[in-house]
Design a protein around this motif. Structure first.
Motif, PDB file in Angstrom:
ATOM      1  N   ASP A 216       0.839  -1.188   0.000  1.00  0.00           N
ATOM      2  CA  ASP A 216       0.000   0.000   0.000  1.00  0.00           C
ATOM      3  C   ASP A 216       0.874   1.236   0.000  1.00  0.00           C
ATOM      4  OD1 ASP A 216       0.243   1.079   2.950  1.00  0.00           O
ATOM      5  OD2 ASP A 216      -0.222  -1.055   3.194  1.00  0.00           O
ATOM      6  N   ILE A 217       0.433   2.253  -0.724  1.00  0.00           N
ATOM      7  CA  ILE A 217       1.143   3.523  -0.863  1.00  0.00           C
ATOM      8  C   ILE A 217       0.197   4.609  -0.375  1.00  0.00           C
ATOM      9  CG2 ILE A 217       2.220   5.131  -2.463  1.00  0.00           C
ATOM     10  CD1 ILE A 217       1.906   1.417  -3.321  1.00  0.00           C
ATOM     11  N   GLN A 218       0.662   5.452   0.548  1.00  0.00           N
ATOM     12  CA  GLN A 218      -0.234   6.370   1.230  1.00  0.00           C
ATOM     13  C   GLN A 218       0.187   7.826   1.055  1.00  0.00           C
ATOM     14  OE1 GLN A 218      -0.761   5.193   5.340  1.00  0.00           O
ATOM     15  NE2 GLN A 218      -0.654   2.999   4.864  1.00  0.00           N
ATOM     16  N   SER A 219      -0.803   8.705   0.991  1.00  0.00           N
ATOM     17  CA  SER A 219      -0.565  10.148   0.983  1.00  0.00           C
ATOM     18  C   SER A 219      -1.881  10.847   1.275  1.00  0.00           C
ATOM     19  CB  SER A 219      -0.011  10.615  -0.371  1.00  0.00           C
ATOM     20  OG  SER A 219      -1.017  10.551  -1.374  1.00  0.00           O
ATOM     21  N   LYS A 220      -1.853  12.136   1.440  1.00  0.00           N
ATOM     22  CA  LYS A 220      -3.064  12.896   1.765  1.00  0.00           C
ATOM     23  C   LYS A 220      -3.988  12.955   0.548  1.00  0.00           C
ATOM     24  CE  LYS A 220      -4.748  17.303   3.574  1.00  0.00           C
ATOM     25  NZ  LYS A 220      -5.702  16.618   4.452  1.00  0.00           N
TER      26      LYS A 220
END
Length: 441
Positions: A216-220
């Motif tokens: 999983d790749i996360q950001s706002k």
């Protein structure tokens, strides 16, 4: 077990994974059926993947297709969490814990592969009952049966209709019209019963990554899920919409390309970015990510299953698995009722109403994990997209420690998997292999 002719007949609307699940379950129950699929092909390649969890493997084993299916998928075994700039902040053991608790880890499959194996796993007599290019346009009900009319003018008579036609279900729409036609003042679900907070771009491409990765790749406001299989990789790109919506949105190829461009620099793995795979896409699609559970799952001789009556985000990969559970619970009761019916072997309308009400009550109860899994899936999506500071802290820091992950998998996810039910009228074709022994726990 061969299918036997009865005067009770089920019309299944939708030939996707859940519609084919119904075909297997009804065939094994000895209940006559026909499946009506609106598309010209059963094996449409939409570039999407499906995650199959351990409790669902039990049901696929009952269908006799597990041995053919498993070599075409990849058991997930390696989990990483990145930020959008490529920083790895967690290497979890969620897949290993699932294997430890349940005998097998989740398996990633290409959607079209599952459809092909499910279809080919049916006997020829059952395959002949699966019809394509049959777009539902109308349903007529009476005290003793239903009639489904298709766009090509073909008409099908049956005892009940199972709507397995997805999130934009035509069956659900017609059912609503019939209910309100009977009583215009009654409370009913709206035309669009789900709401979407996120947009989803999904696709597949030839993968050079080792099979079994689930990252999983996360950001706002944006997030990605990535899975690697034996031959393909799949990504799911999530983007928060300006505001939640319940309306259906039709996107163009220009919209698809625009969303992909926004994610171009995002990592998929430690060596691969979205821009690296976009020119080699084998298929992609853009949709709103609907969520919710409808209040009315049936009316008269019509009943809904799968995404037609409940929809969750894709982050935990639970949607397909819950559609299978719908069919299992429903068909267990249907078979009992058909066998108990005297004379013509046709359950009365009153009995069918009771079956449908019980089916919904069971699926919505603590015996099943549906309500909790809809909530957990939405929570995971919001955590990964850092929807607010609380979700950010929870995802980036509070849920990262190994102890927290173990507690979550053991006391939140594992109980849900253990609630998975199987067809109660299909004995094991053979003893499940040792690595699947955890299924019985």
């Amino acid at each position: 077990m061969s299918s036997r002719s009865t005067t009770f007949k089920v019309i299944v609307i939708g030939g996707g994974p859940i519609g084919l699940t119904a075909a297997h379950a009804l065939h094994l129950a000895g209940i006559d059926f026909v499946v009506l699929e609106r598309l010209p092909e059963i094996f449409e390649d939409r570039g999407a993947s499906l995650i199959v969890h351990p409790h669902t493997l039990r049901v696929l084993h009952q269908f006799g297709i597990l041995d053919n299916l498993l070599p075409r998928g990849a058991e997930l075994n390696h989990h990483l969490s990145f930020t959008a700039d490529g920083h790895v902040f967690a290497e979890g053991n969620r897949y290993g814990l699932i294997r430890e608790y349940h005998g097998h880890g989740p398996v990633a499959f290409h959607r079209a592969e599952i459809l092909k194996i499910m279809y080919n796993g049916l006997p020829e007599a059952a395959k002949e009952k699966i019809l394509t290019d049959k777009k539902l346009t109308d349903i007529t009900t009476s005290c003793d049966g239903v009639i489904a009319t298709c766009a090509d003018g073909s008409v099908f008579h049956g005892s009940i209709i199972i709507g397995a036609d997805g999130v934009y279900s035509k069956t659900r729409q017609i059912m609503r019209d019939l209910a309100l036609k009977e009583n215009a003042t009654r409370s009913w679900d709206p035309v669009h019963p789900y709401s979407a907070t996120y947009q989803l771009l999904f696709g597949s491409f030839p993968s050079s990554s080792p099979a079994g990765q689930g990252y999983d790749i996360q950001s706002k406001g944006k997030a990605i899920m990535y899975f690697s299989g034996p031959e393909r990789g799949w990504f799911f790109l999530y983007k928060q919409l300006p505001r939640p919506t319940s309306e259906r949105t039709c996107y163009t190829q220009k919209d698809v390309d625009a969303v992909a461009a926004e994610f171009a620099e995002f990592p998929l793995t430690q060596t691969l970015q979205v821009k690296d795979v976009w020119p080699r896409m084998l298929g992609a699609g853009l949709t709103n990510l609907d969520e919710g559970i409808v209040k009315h799952w049936s009316f008269g001789r019509i009943v809904l299953v799968g995404d037609a009556c409940h929809k969750m985000t894709t982050h935990l990969g639970l949607g397909f698995n819950h559609g299978i559970q719908d069919i299992v619970v429903l068909c267990n009761s249907l078979r009992k009722a058909v066998r108990a019916a005297s004379g013509s072997r046709v359950p009365s309308a009153k009995v069918l109403t009771g079956i449908f009400e019980k089916y919904q009550a069971v699926r919505m109860s603590s015996v099943c994990s549906l309500e909790g899994d809809v909530a957990k899936s939405g929570l995971e999506t919001r955590m990964h997209a850092w929807q607010n500071p609380c979700y950010y802290l929870l995802s980036r820091y509070l849920s990262v420690p190994h102890t927290i992950e173990v507690l979550f998998m053991k006391y939140v996810m594992a109980p849900g998997f253990r609630k998975g039910q199987v067809l109660d009228y299909v004995p094991g074709r053979s003893a499940l292999r040792a690595r699947l022994a955890g299924f019985i726990l």
